[in-house]
Design a protein around this motif. Structure first.
Motif, PDB file in Angstrom:
ATOM      1  N   UNK A 119     -48.532   8.554  -9.263  1.00 38.14           N
ATOM      2  CA  UNK A 119     -48.964   7.907  -8.022  1.00 38.14           C
ATOM      3  C   UNK A 119     -49.173   6.410  -8.192  1.00 38.14           C
ATOM      4  N   UNK A 120     -49.008   5.695  -7.092  1.00 37.20           N
ATOM      5  CA  UNK A 120     -49.308   4.271  -6.998  1.00 37.20           C
ATOM      6  C   UNK A 120     -49.927   4.023  -5.621  1.00 37.20           C
ATOM      7  N   UNK A 121     -50.834   3.044  -5.542  1.00 39.07           N
ATOM      8  CA  UNK A 121     -51.489   2.727  -4.272  1.00 39.07           C
ATOM      9  C   UNK A 121     -51.325   1.249  -3.934  1.00 39.07           C
ATOM     10  N   UNK A 122     -51.205   0.966  -2.640  1.00 35.39           N
ATOM     11  CA  UNK A 122     -51.067  -0.404  -2.146  1.00 35.39           C
ATOM     12  C   UNK A 122     -51.950  -0.574  -0.911  1.00 35.39           C
ATOM     13  N   UNK A 123     -52.661  -1.712  -0.827  1.00 35.95           N
ATOM     14  CA  UNK A 123     -53.428  -2.017   0.385  1.00 35.95           C
ATOM     15  C   UNK A 123     -52.558  -2.837   1.336  1.00 35.95           C
ATOM     16  N   UNK A 124     -52.517  -2.418   2.596  1.00 34.53           N
ATOM     17  CA  UNK A 124     -51.713  -3.108   3.602  1.00 34.53           C
ATOM     18  C   UNK A 124     -52.549  -3.277   4.871  1.00 34.53           C
ATOM     19  N   UNK A 153     -43.697   3.244  -9.699  1.00 36.57           N
ATOM     20  CA  UNK A 153     -43.930   1.799  -9.844  1.00 36.57           C
ATOM     21  C   UNK A 153     -42.862   1.020  -9.087  1.00 36.57           C
ATOM     22  N   UNK A 154     -41.618   1.476  -9.164  1.00 33.91           N
ATOM     23  CA  UNK A 154     -40.530   0.798  -8.455  1.00 33.91           C
ATOM     24  C   UNK A 154     -40.775   0.825  -6.940  1.00 33.91           C
ATOM     25  N   UNK A 155     -41.175   1.987  -6.424  1.00 28.80           N
ATOM     26  CA  UNK A 155     -41.447   2.112  -4.987  1.00 28.80           C
ATOM     27  C   UNK A 155     -42.579   1.177  -4.593  1.00 28.80           C
ATOM     28  N   UNK A 156     -43.626   1.123  -5.421  1.00 29.43           N
ATOM     29  CA  UNK A 156     -44.744   0.226  -5.127  1.00 29.43           C
ATOM     30  C   UNK A 156     -44.269  -1.225  -5.101  1.00 29.43           C
ATOM     31  N   UNK A 157     -43.437  -1.610  -6.051  1.00 32.66           N
ATOM     32  CA  UNK A 157     -42.932  -2.982  -6.095  1.00 32.66           C
ATOM     33  C   UNK A 157     -42.108  -3.316  -4.855  1.00 32.66           C
ATOM     34  N   UNK A 158     -41.327  -2.358  -4.377  1.00 31.33           N
ATOM     35  CA  UNK A 158     -40.542  -2.563  -3.156  1.00 31.33           C
ATOM     36  C   UNK A 158     -41.468  -2.774  -1.962  1.00 31.33           C
ATOM     37  N   UNK A 159     -42.533  -1.968  -1.884  1.00 27.18           N
ATOM     38  CA  UNK A 159     -43.491  -2.099  -0.789  1.00 27.18           C
ATOM     39  C   UNK A 159     -44.195  -3.453  -0.846  1.00 27.18           C
ATOM     40  N   UNK A 161     -43.088  -6.238  -2.198  1.00 22.14           N
ATOM     41  CA  UNK A 161     -42.138  -7.293  -1.834  1.00 22.14           C
ATOM     42  C   UNK A 161     -41.957  -7.351  -0.320  1.00 22.14           C
ATOM     43  N   UNK A 162     -41.831  -6.189   0.308  1.00 25.38           N
ATOM     44  CA  UNK A 162     -41.694  -6.144   1.765  1.00 25.38           C
ATOM     45  C   UNK A 162     -42.954  -6.675   2.437  1.00 25.38           C
ATOM     46  N   UNK A 167     -45.779 -10.838   5.485  1.00 21.05           N
ATOM     47  CA  UNK A 167     -46.896 -11.772   5.554  1.00 21.05           C
ATOM     48  C   UNK A 167     -46.394 -13.190   5.808  1.00 21.05           C
ATOM     49  N   UNK A 168     -45.280 -13.548   5.174  1.00 24.52           N
ATOM     50  CA  UNK A 168     -44.710 -14.886   5.356  1.00 24.52           C
ATOM     51  C   UNK A 168     -44.288 -15.107   6.800  1.00 24.52           C
TER      52      UNK A 168
END
Length: 202
Positions: A119-124, A153-159, A161-162, A167-168
Motif C-alpha cells: 500500500x501507498x497513501x497520498x493526501x489530495x 510506489x510507481x502508482x503513488x508517484x504517478x498520482x 506528478x498529476x 496544482x500548477x
C-alpha cells in the motif's frame, strides 16, 4: 471491471456492508476496485460524545468495523489486482486506543500482514478538481501478482506528478483544473435551462 459488494463472502453470499443476502456477484477477478469508506468514525464534524450509534469514540462507531475489518475480508476473498480508497483526513489522526497509530496506519499494517498487497497513501485536496477545499487521503494497494511494492510506489508517484500538475494549473488560473460541480451559479443555470426547455415544449 466494475462490481458491487454483493455475494462475495463465502458464508452465504451476503453483502459486505449490511449482511443482507443479495445477488451472487461476478466470478471474474476484478482488475481494480475503488471504494469510499463511511467517514463518520473519522470525520472532524461528527459528535464525539455519547453512546448512540452515531456518536462516541472513533473505534466505537459502527462503521469503524466495516472499514477496519470487513473491507480487509473483501480483499482476502476477491483478491483484485489493485484497489484504491478515499477517506477524510481524520483517517490519518493518531488515536490513543490504537497505541498512537492512525486508523490508516493500522489498516495498512493489517492489509500487508493479512493479504498479498502493498500500500501507498497520498493526501489530495479537492480544490484541484472543484471549488471545495476538503482534504482527503487516497490509499492505493497493488497485489503481489501485479507488481506489489514496486508497482504501488510507481502508482503513488504517478498520482503525485498529476497532483503537482493540477496544482500548477489551479495556482496559475485560480480555478479548479477539471470542472466546477459545486458552483451554485452553475447549478442554478442548469435548472433555469431545464425550465426554459420545459416551458418551450409545454
Amino acid at each position: 471491471m466494475k462490481e458491487d459488494n454483493c455475494g462475495l463472502l463465502p458464508q452465504g453470499g451476503k453483502c459486505f456492508s449490511c449482511g443482507v443476502p443479495m445477488c451472487p456477484g461476478s466470478a471474474v477477478r476484478p482488475d481494480i476496485v475503488s471504494a469510499g469508506f463511511p467517514c463518520p468514525p473519522f470525520s472532524k464534524a461528527r459528535q464525539k460524545t455519547g453512546r448512540t450509534a452515531k456518536t462516541g469514540p472513533t473505534e466505537g462507531h459502527p462503521d469503524y468495523n466495516f472499514v477496519m475489518v470487513d473491507s480487509i475480508k473483501y480483499l482476502q476473498v476477491r483478491q483484485p489486482f489493485s484497489f484504491f480508497v478515499k477517506e477524510v483526513l481524520g483517517f490519518l489522526q493518531p488515536l490513543v486506543a490504537l497505541d498512537g497509530l492512525s486508523p490508516c496506519q493500522v489498516m495498512v499494517k493489517k492489509i500487508e500482514l493479512q493479504t498479498p498487497y502493498s500500500c501507498q497513501a497520498v493526501k489530495i485536496c479537492h480544490s484541484l478538481f472543484v471549488k471545495n477545499t476538503r482534504g482527503r487521503v487516497w490509499l492505493v494497494g497493488v497485489h503481489q501478482e501485479a507488481g506489489g511494492a514496486a508497482a504501488a510506489v510507481h502508482v503513488r508517484n504517478v498520482i503525485v506528478a498529476a497532483k503537482q500538475n493540477l496544482e500548477k494549473v489551479r495556482d496559475e488560473t485560480g480555478v479548479p483544473s477539471v470542472f466546477d460541480i459545486v458552483n451554485l451559479g452553475s447549478v442554478l443555470e442548469q435548472r433555469n435551462l431545464q425550465k426554459r426547455i420545459a416551458d418551450f415544449f409545454l
